[in-house]
Design an enzyme around this catalytic site. Structure first.
Site, PDB file in Angstrom:
ATOM      1  N   SER A  67     -13.873  -4.921   5.670  1.00 56.03           N
ATOM      2  CA  SER A  67     -12.464  -4.559   6.377  1.00 56.03           C
ATOM      3  C   SER A  67     -12.338  -5.782   7.378  1.00 56.03           C
ATOM      4  CB  SER A  67     -12.784  -3.328   7.225  1.00 56.03           C
ATOM      5  OG  SER A  67     -11.620  -3.072   8.074  1.00 56.03           O
ATOM      6  N   TYR A 119      -1.201  -6.457   8.194  1.00 52.46           N
ATOM      7  CA  TYR A 119      -2.299  -6.460   7.625  1.00 52.46           C
ATOM      8  C   TYR A 119      -3.381  -5.680   8.320  1.00 52.46           C
ATOM      9  CZ  TYR A 119      -6.968  -8.951   6.764  1.00 52.46           C
ATOM     10  OH  TYR A 119      -8.371  -9.162   6.714  1.00 52.46           O
ATOM     11  N   LYS A 133      -5.698  -2.515   6.826  1.00 50.59           N
ATOM     12  CA  LYS A 133      -7.208  -2.527   7.198  1.00 50.59           C
ATOM     13  C   LYS A 133      -7.512  -1.055   7.901  1.00 50.59           C
ATOM     14  CE  LYS A 133      -8.558  -6.051   5.383  1.00 50.59           C
ATOM     15  NZ  LYS A 133      -9.491  -6.082   4.272  1.00 50.59           N
TER      16      LYS A 133
END
Length: 378
Positions: A172, A186, A190
């Site tokens: 991660s 982004y 995650k």
């Protein structure tokens, strides 16, 4: 070479030869001890061409494990994935396509006979304001980072269940716990990966399948060949030119871009050291749900959690309206607070009850005294 016919136990490469102590996971994880015989594992490392993936592949091979290193189809060629190491298989995969992932798993089983540990280092991000990123860029980040992880899990979990054991090491990021300006989509991918893996752990615990979310901070490339290797220092991010509203030098939207520039100058966390800890993670008996790597990761996530805790304390005095059919709901006003008139009426009732108790006390006391005197007289 078929790993099934190789030695089942090897010794962990210790630090005695160099004289320098190596980083170790906490004893509570039961990590592999230097010099103690152990069973070699078979790894599949997705994203094996990235700087973190390459370091992990090298660490696993140096300890005598077997590795399938997986490159991305749009940046690697079959020729570039040819491996000289007898314990290593190189292949290509597009994690956005489930059948492509399944092909990698089958090739690994054919070559090594089993799979023990899956590491997903694949993924990328686009640096730019949320408003500036178009639908294609956002969807592709989700297809790669989130759907890629899901495809890997779905293609390997049936095998791990049948084997009654297996391990996932899912990379991660601190962006999975923080909202980083300039990395909004982004971060969203995650966050999604973190929720997926944490939920999955509850589902597969009875199958002896374990998983850890690896959250590195700012990790530099520091392999021996990093000065001559043409790959960029921060290669898994693409920088999108900022539009006029977000283009001034101090814009928060450019924070991630400034962070990349800072990365090349300040030399933060070592990828080689991180890879060694992740290798230990694959061999430890009690892996954590999350492994934070580097002081930046620890400090930034600790600050964020502290902020969340303080906010909870600031707002915990608030409550929600009681359901109409809940006990005592008839005494609450429309805002869920106790009705003033009802409260005053309750106060009057309490006063009357108190007066009645006093009257009852006066009437009861003599009889208790009489009983006492009669008892003494007897």
């Amino acid at each position: 070479m078929d790993a099934v016919h190789s030695p089942n136990v090897v010794s962990v490469a210790g630090s005695e030869s160099t004289g320098k102590p190596k980083l170790q996971l906490p004893p509570s994880c039961d990590p592999p001890a230097p010099g103690v015989p152990r069973k070699p594992l078979v790894w599949v490392v997705f994203g094996g061409t990235g700087h973190m993936g390459r370091s992990l592949v090298k660490a696993a091979l140096s300890h005598g494990d077997y590795v399938t290193t997986v490159g991305r189809v749009h940046e690697s060629t079959p020729e570039s994935m040819i491996q000289d190491h007898e314990n290593c298989l190189g292949t290509l995969c597009d994690v956005r396509q489930k059948d492509s992932v399944a092909s990698v798993i089958q090739k690994t089983l054919t070559r090594f006979g089993r799979i023990d540990c899956i590491a997903n280092c694949s993924g990328y991000g686009v640096i730019g304001a949320c408003e500036d990123q178009d639908e294609h860029e956002i969807r592709n980040q989700f297809e790669t980072n989130f759907m890629g992880t899901l495809h890997i899990i779905q293609c390997t979990l049936p095998y791990f269940r049948q084997q009654n054991g297996g391990r996932y090491l899912i990379f991660s990021s601190t962006s999975g716990a923080l909202g980083v300006p300039g990395l909004g989509p982004y971060c969203a991918t995650k966050y999604a990966v973190e929720g997926l893996v944490e939920a999955m752990l509850y589902e597969v615990d009875s199958f002896n399948v374990k998983a850890t979310l690896v959250e590195p901070g700012l990790v530099r490339r520091d392999e021996p060949d990093h000065m001559t290797n043409p790959l960029p220092t921060w290669g898994h991010f693409l920088i999108k030119p900022a539009s006029e509203p977000y283009s001034h030098a101090s814009s928060p939207a450019l924070h991630a871009k400034r962070m990349v520039q800072w990365l090349g100058d300040r030399q933060p966390t070592s990828a080689v050291k991180c890879a060694e800890l992740v290798w230990q993670l694959g061999h430890c008996s009690y892996p954590p749900l999350r492994l934070l790597l580097g002081s930046y990761a620890i400090e930034s996530i600790r600050d964020r959690l502290r902020s969340v805790t303080e906010e909870l304390e600031d707002w915990k005095h608030l409550n929600f309206p009681v359901a109409p059919d809940a006990p005592g709901a008839d005494r609450l006003d429309k805002d869920g607070k106790e009705d003033k008139e009802d409260k005053e009426g309750q106060g009057e009732r309490d006063d009357r009850d108190e007066d009645r108790d006093e009257d009852m006390g006066d009437s009861v006391s003599p009889s208790q005294g009489d009983v006492q005197m009669k008892s003494e007289g007897t």
